[in-house]
Enzyme design. Structure first.
Site, PDB file in Angstrom:
ATOM      1  N   SER A  15       1.288  -1.266   0.285  1.00  0.00           N
ATOM      2  CA  SER A  15      -0.236   0.540  -0.168  1.00  0.00           C
ATOM      3  C   SER A  15       1.068   0.969  -0.208  1.00  0.00           C
ATOM      4  CB  SER A  15      -0.775  -0.090   1.780  1.00  0.00           C
ATOM      5  OG  SER A  15      -1.619  -1.235   1.651  1.00  0.00           O
ATOM      6  N   GLY A  16       1.777   1.278   1.152  1.00  0.00           N
ATOM      7  CA  GLY A  16       2.826   2.461   0.778  1.00  0.00           C
ATOM      8  C   GLY A  16       3.285   2.546  -0.478  1.00  0.00           C
ATOM      9  N   GLU A  35       9.162  -5.456  -6.004  1.00  0.00           N
ATOM     10  CA  GLU A  35       8.637  -6.570  -5.470  1.00  0.00           C
ATOM     11  C   GLU A  35       9.201  -8.148  -5.706  1.00  0.00           C
ATOM     12  OE1 GLU A  35       6.387  -6.031  -2.900  1.00  0.00           O
ATOM     13  OE2 GLU A  35       6.317  -8.271  -3.140  1.00  0.00           O
ATOM     14  N   CYS A  43      -1.841  -6.078   2.524  1.00  0.00           N
ATOM     15  CA  CYS A  43      -3.360  -5.423   2.735  1.00  0.00           C
ATOM     16  C   CYS A  43      -4.149  -6.947   1.562  1.00  0.00           C
ATOM     17  CB  CYS A  43      -3.339  -4.133   2.422  1.00  0.00           C
ATOM     18  SG  CYS A  43      -5.147  -4.405   1.846  1.00  0.00           S
ATOM     19  N   CYS A  48      -6.023  -7.738   4.582  1.00  0.00           N
ATOM     20  CA  CYS A  48      -7.499  -6.270   4.645  1.00  0.00           C
ATOM     21  C   CYS A  48      -8.261  -6.865   3.619  1.00  0.00           C
ATOM     22  CB  CYS A  48      -7.782  -4.801   4.267  1.00  0.00           C
ATOM     23  SG  CYS A  48      -6.001  -4.206   4.685  1.00  0.00           S
ATOM     24  N   LYS A  51      -9.799 -11.116   3.752  1.00  0.00           N
ATOM     25  CA  LYS A  51      -9.624 -11.379   5.019  1.00  0.00           C
ATOM     26  C   LYS A  51     -11.645 -10.625   5.045  1.00  0.00           C
ATOM     27  CE  LYS A  51     -10.480  -7.927   7.658  1.00  0.00           C
ATOM     28  NZ  LYS A  51      -9.413  -7.336   8.010  1.00  0.00           N
ATOM     29  N   TYR A  99      -3.021  -3.164  -9.755  1.00  0.00           N
ATOM     30  CA  TYR A  99      -1.709  -2.582  -9.462  1.00  0.00           C
ATOM     31  C   TYR A  99      -1.078  -2.612 -10.224  1.00  0.00           C
ATOM     32  CZ  TYR A  99      -2.709  -1.572  -4.663  1.00  0.00           C
ATOM     33  OH  TYR A  99      -3.483  -1.202  -3.459  1.00  0.00           O
ATOM     34  N   TYR A 177      -6.730  -8.017  17.100  1.00  0.00           N
ATOM     35  CA  TYR A 177      -6.722  -7.527  14.934  1.00  0.00           C
ATOM     36  C   TYR A 177      -6.751  -9.217  14.723  1.00  0.00           C
ATOM     37  CZ  TYR A 177      -6.579  -2.407  15.056  1.00  0.00           C
ATOM     38  OH  TYR A 177      -6.734  -1.272  15.147  1.00  0.00           O
ATOM     39  N   GLU A 181     -10.173 -11.368  14.842  1.00  0.00           N
ATOM     40  CA  GLU A 181     -11.164 -11.689  13.261  1.00  0.00           C
ATOM     41  C   GLU A 181     -10.807 -12.365  12.453  1.00  0.00           C
ATOM     42  OE1 GLU A 181      -8.874  -8.782  10.871  1.00  0.00           O
ATOM     43  OE2 GLU A 181     -10.789  -7.093  11.513  1.00  0.00           O
ATOM     44  N   ARG A 198      -2.830 -15.008  25.986  1.00  0.00           N
ATOM     45  CA  ARG A 198      -1.953 -15.721  27.111  1.00  0.00           C
ATOM     46  C   ARG A 198      -2.429 -14.201  28.402  1.00  0.00           C
ATOM     47  NH1 ARG A 198       3.182 -12.423  25.043  1.00  0.00           N
ATOM     48  NH2 ARG A 198       2.637 -10.367  24.749  1.00  0.00           N
ATOM     49  N   HIS A 435     -33.849   7.107  11.429  1.00  0.00           N
ATOM     50  CA  HIS A 435     -34.665   6.490  12.794  1.00  0.00           C
ATOM     51  C   HIS A 435     -35.171   5.660  11.508  1.00  0.00           C
ATOM     52  CE1 HIS A 435     -36.733   4.376  15.809  1.00  0.00           C
ATOM     53  NE2 HIS A 435     -37.945   4.806  15.587  1.00  0.00           N
ATOM     54  N   GLU A 440     -28.186   5.816  14.980  1.00  0.00           N
ATOM     55  CA  GLU A 440     -29.017   7.422  16.147  1.00  0.00           C
ATOM     56  C   GLU A 440     -28.578   7.381  17.535  1.00  0.00           C
ATOM     57  OE1 GLU A 440     -33.454   6.971  15.810  1.00  0.00           O
ATOM     58  OE2 GLU A 440     -33.371   5.177  15.753  1.00  0.00           O
TER      59      GLU A 440
HETATM   60  P1  NDP Z   1      -1.426  -7.671  17.602  1.00  0.00           P
HETATM   61  O1  NDP Z   1      -0.624  -6.787  17.714  1.00  0.00           O
HETATM   62  O2  NDP Z   1      -2.801  -6.861  16.845  1.00  0.00           O
HETATM   63  O3  NDP Z   1      -1.823  -8.616  18.648  1.00  0.00           O
HETATM   64  C1  NDP Z   1      -0.975  -9.823  18.772  1.00  0.00           C
HETATM   65  C2  NDP Z   1      -1.581 -10.362  19.807  1.00  0.00           C
HETATM   66  O4  NDP Z   1      -1.111 -11.160  19.963  1.00  0.00           O
HETATM   67  C3  NDP Z   1      -1.411  -9.828  21.028  1.00  0.00           C
HETATM   68  O5  NDP Z   1      -3.018 -10.007  21.599  1.00  0.00           O
HETATM   69  C4  NDP Z   1      -0.323 -10.238  22.232  1.00  0.00           C
HETATM   70  O6  NDP Z   1      -1.113  -9.748  23.096  1.00  0.00           O
HETATM   71  C5  NDP Z   1      -0.249 -11.353  21.317  1.00  0.00           C
HETATM   72  N1  NDP Z   1       1.227 -12.222  21.714  1.00  0.00           N
HETATM   73  C6  NDP Z   1       2.109 -12.075  21.376  1.00  0.00           C
HETATM   74  N2  NDP Z   1       3.006 -12.228  21.298  1.00  0.00           N
HETATM   75  C7  NDP Z   1       2.977 -13.602  22.045  1.00  0.00           C
HETATM   76  C8  NDP Z   1       3.360 -14.898  22.211  1.00  0.00           C
HETATM   77  N3  NDP Z   1       4.736 -14.734  22.345  1.00  0.00           N
HETATM   78  N4  NDP Z   1       2.094 -15.652  22.556  1.00  0.00           N
HETATM   79  C9  NDP Z   1       0.910 -15.003  23.047  1.00  0.00           C
HETATM   80  N5  NDP Z   1       0.569 -14.281  22.700  1.00  0.00           N
HETATM   81  C10 NDP Z   1       1.223 -13.381  22.270  1.00  0.00           C
HETATM   82  O7  NDP Z   1      -1.472  -7.707  16.787  1.00  0.00           O
HETATM   83  P2  NDP Z   1      -2.227  -9.306  15.602  1.00  0.00           P
HETATM   84  O8  NDP Z   1      -1.270 -10.034  14.707  1.00  0.00           O
HETATM   85  O9  NDP Z   1      -3.151  -9.418  15.652  1.00  0.00           O
HETATM   86  O10 NDP Z   1      -2.230  -7.819  14.004  1.00  0.00           O
HETATM   87  C11 NDP Z   1      -1.364  -6.722  13.868  1.00  0.00           C
HETATM   88  C12 NDP Z   1      -1.168  -5.418  13.362  1.00  0.00           C
HETATM   89  O11 NDP Z   1      -2.124  -5.578  11.477  1.00  0.00           O
HETATM   90  C13 NDP Z   1      -2.536  -4.642  14.032  1.00  0.00           C
HETATM   91  O12 NDP Z   1      -2.031  -4.591  15.446  1.00  0.00           O
HETATM   92  C14 NDP Z   1      -2.894  -3.609  12.988  1.00  0.00           C
HETATM   93  O13 NDP Z   1      -2.539  -2.864  13.209  1.00  0.00           O
HETATM   94  C15 NDP Z   1      -3.066  -4.934  12.386  1.00  0.00           C
HETATM   95  N6  NDP Z   1      -4.497  -5.420  11.465  1.00  0.00           N
HETATM   96  C16 NDP Z   1      -5.348  -4.167  11.560  1.00  0.00           C
HETATM   97  C17 NDP Z   1      -6.412  -4.731  11.238  1.00  0.00           C
HETATM   98  C18 NDP Z   1      -7.415  -4.645  10.489  1.00  0.00           C
HETATM   99  O14 NDP Z   1      -7.182  -2.865  11.009  1.00  0.00           O
HETATM  100  N7  NDP Z   1      -8.946  -4.098  10.490  1.00  0.00           N
HETATM  101  C19 NDP Z   1      -6.647  -6.366  10.504  1.00  0.00           C
HETATM  102  C20 NDP Z   1      -6.013  -6.872  10.704  1.00  0.00           C
HETATM  103  C21 NDP Z   1      -4.630  -6.798  11.489  1.00  0.00           C
HETATM  104  P3  NDP Z   1      -0.721  -9.156  24.030  1.00  0.00           P
HETATM  105  O15 NDP Z   1      -1.934  -8.146  23.906  1.00  0.00           O
HETATM  106  O16 NDP Z   1      -0.612  -9.459  26.109  1.00  0.00           O
HETATM  107  O17 NDP Z   1       0.294  -8.537  24.422  1.00  0.00           O
END
Ligand code: NDP
Length: 451
Positions: A15-16, A35, A43, A48, A51, A99, A177, A181, A198, A435, A440
């Site tokens: 994207s960027g 690339e 994405c 995105c 998904k 693209y 996220y 999802e 965890r 409504h 609302e």
């Molecule tokens: P996130 O950072 O959102 O979540 C990672 C999760 O994994 C957290 O719950 C974290 O726990 C847990 N975790 C990390 N390390 C470990 C470990 N060693 N053992 C067990 N659990 C662990 O990452 P995602 O991979 O879900 O997504 C990456 C990014 O992608 C997001 O932050 C978001 O910015 C983007 N994204 C956006 C979407 C959207 O806009 N709809 C959809 C999907 C991705 P803890 O909280 O305890 O650290």
């Protein structure tokens, strides 16, 4: 302009990178972009877009059930994973071509290959070296899987879309996220889903009420949501995966999805040939103009950490190109960035969480609404919608909007404009509602929540 091959060489056509390359080329710069994987980046290919298509697919399962209360007889619909997967592949391949055409349209030179920085002004790709005044690293992120016995048996968001077989039982590890999802997607498609997180409550960083309400609704929807538990090991036993959990129990599944965060994708980039510094999270450290500590090399998007969201990377690509090749100062505004988790129901959020707002503003007022959507009075679905407004008391400004409910993403986008424009609670109150909608409710919450 100099005698170098290009004015700008972009590494990474996500994207960027694509946005920066297209904009710079449209401003007259001589641009190349490399690339090695797939055009459109995470994405378009493993994020995105696919998904959201899978989220749509997953919503039909419940929709068939909902329809009965409205008089429809929908006996025994069945789901075919291969149809969804292969239709998705076709659509993504169409987007890859779009693209390619977009880059061709602005005459940016596209190299299909992994580029490596050779020195602050040169890049090697497919055995050839090219020079450029400026290099831009936009290589995005890569799923992170912690190491433990059997971790190689887990799949990530890179593989999950294209599994050969539909996993009838799946464990999803993580509480962010992607985990939330995909737990919703596979649950909706009919799999038995166990989500393992965890900590004591998932979605760390989101508003506390949203996290609690989301846990309630997601568990009600059928996901076996388990907190304070982690994976110790995974073993293959025939066609099955046997998971040993930290609470001493075991779980038998067909697939394990690890969604435990993403790391900047820097491998093999040749950063050792530069003075580029990384920050504490291992992301490329840049200044407000996306310039790294190597003056001719810039970086943006997920590879610099920050909010890993496509629209943020797009905005950064645009700001970079304007500043370097127009030139126009139009910095990215990082305040009030709305975001949605496409779980069931959706989470939409913009602005401060209650916890952040208390710290930032001291005195705040909260407005909350928790209700059953009109549709579910007949569908019989036991799902509730939750909405919350956070108002800074001193100024009456609305500083946070949070929603858990159908279409929360669509609703939050419009409200983000209001928040950026500085709308007060009085403005919300004087806005006439539509409504009957769920949205609302945001303009009819009169009484502050009293606890
Ligand atoms: P996130 O950072 O959102 O979540 C990672 C999760 O994994 C957290 O719950 C974290 O726990 C847990 N975790 C990390 N390390 C470990 C470990 N060693 N053992 C067990 N659990 C662990 O990452 P995602 O991979 O879900 O997504 C990456 C990014 O992608 C997001 O932050 C978001 O910015 C983007 N994204 C956006 C979407 C959207 O806009 N709809 C959809 C999907 C991705 P803890 O909280 O305890 O650290």
């Amino acid at each position: 302009m100099t005698s170098r091959d290009y004015d700008l060489f972009v590494i990474g056509a996500g994207s960027g990178g694509v946005r920066a390359a297209r904009m710079a080329a449209s401003f007259g710069a001589r641009v190349a972009i490399a690339e090695n994987r797939y055009l459109g980046g995470t994405c378009v290919n493993v994020g995105c877009v696919p998904k959201k298509l899978y989220v749509y697919a997953s919503e039909y399962g419940h929709a068939f059930e909902d329809a009965r209360g409205f008089g429809w007889d929908s006996q025994g619909p069945t789901f075919d994973w291969a149809t969804l997967r292969d239709n998705k592949k076709q659509e993504i391949s169409r987007l890859n071509d779009v693209y390619r055409d977009l880059l061709g349209g602005v005459e940016a030179n596209l190299f299909d290959g992994r580029a490596r920085v050779v020195d602050p002004h040169s890049v090697e790709v497919n055995g050839q070296t090219y020079s450029a005044d400026k290099l831009l690293i936009a290589t995005g992120g890569w799923p992170f899987v912690p190491e433990f016995p059997g971790s190689e048996l887990a799949v990530t968001s890179n593989e999950i879309f294209d599994l050969d077989q539909f996993p009838k039982r799946i464990a999803v590890v993580g509480g962010g996220y992607i985990a939330v999802e995909f737990a919703g997607i596979f649950n909706g498609l009919g799999a038995k889903v166990t989500q393992l997180y965890r900590g004591p409550l998932f979605l760390r960083g989101f508003d506390g009420d949203i996290r609690r309400h989301a846990a309630r609704e997601i568990a009600k929807s059928g996901v076996d949501l388990r907190f304070e538990v982690n994976v110790v090991s995974i073993e293959r036993q025939g066609r099955e995966l046997n998971i040993e959990l930290s609470d001493g129990t075991r779980l038998q599944v067909d697939a394990v999805l690890y969604a435990t965060g993403r790391k900047p994708h820097l491998e093999g980039l040749g950063l050792e040939n530069t003075n580029i510094q990384l920050n504490d999270n291992g992301a490329i450290a840049v200044d407000a103009d996306f310039r790294s500590s190597e003056p001719s090399i810039f970086a943006l998007g997920d590879v610099i950490g920050g909010m890993e969201l496509t629209p943020v990377a797009l905005a950064e690509g645009m700001a970079f190109a304007r500043k370097q090749f127009q030139p126009l100062e139009a910095p990215v505004e990082y305040d009030f960035i709305p975001t949605t988790i496409f779980c069931q129901p959706n989470i939409g959020t913009v602005g401060f969480t209650e916890e952040q707002a208390r710290e930032e503003f001291g005195e705040i007022a909260l407005y909350k609404s928790d209700f059953k959507a009109l549709k579910h009075t007949l569908s019989g679905r036991d799902e509730r919608t939750f909405m919350k407004l956070i108002v800074e008391t001193a100024t009456d400004r609305v500083v946070g909007v949070h929603m858990l409910g159908p279409d929360a993403g669509e609703i939050t986008q419009g409200l983000a404009i209001a928040l950026k424009a500085g709308a007060t609670k009085a403005t919300f109150d004087s806005t006439i509602g539509i409504h009957p909608t769920a949205a609302e409710e945001f303009v009819t919450m009169r009484e502050p929540w009293s606890g």
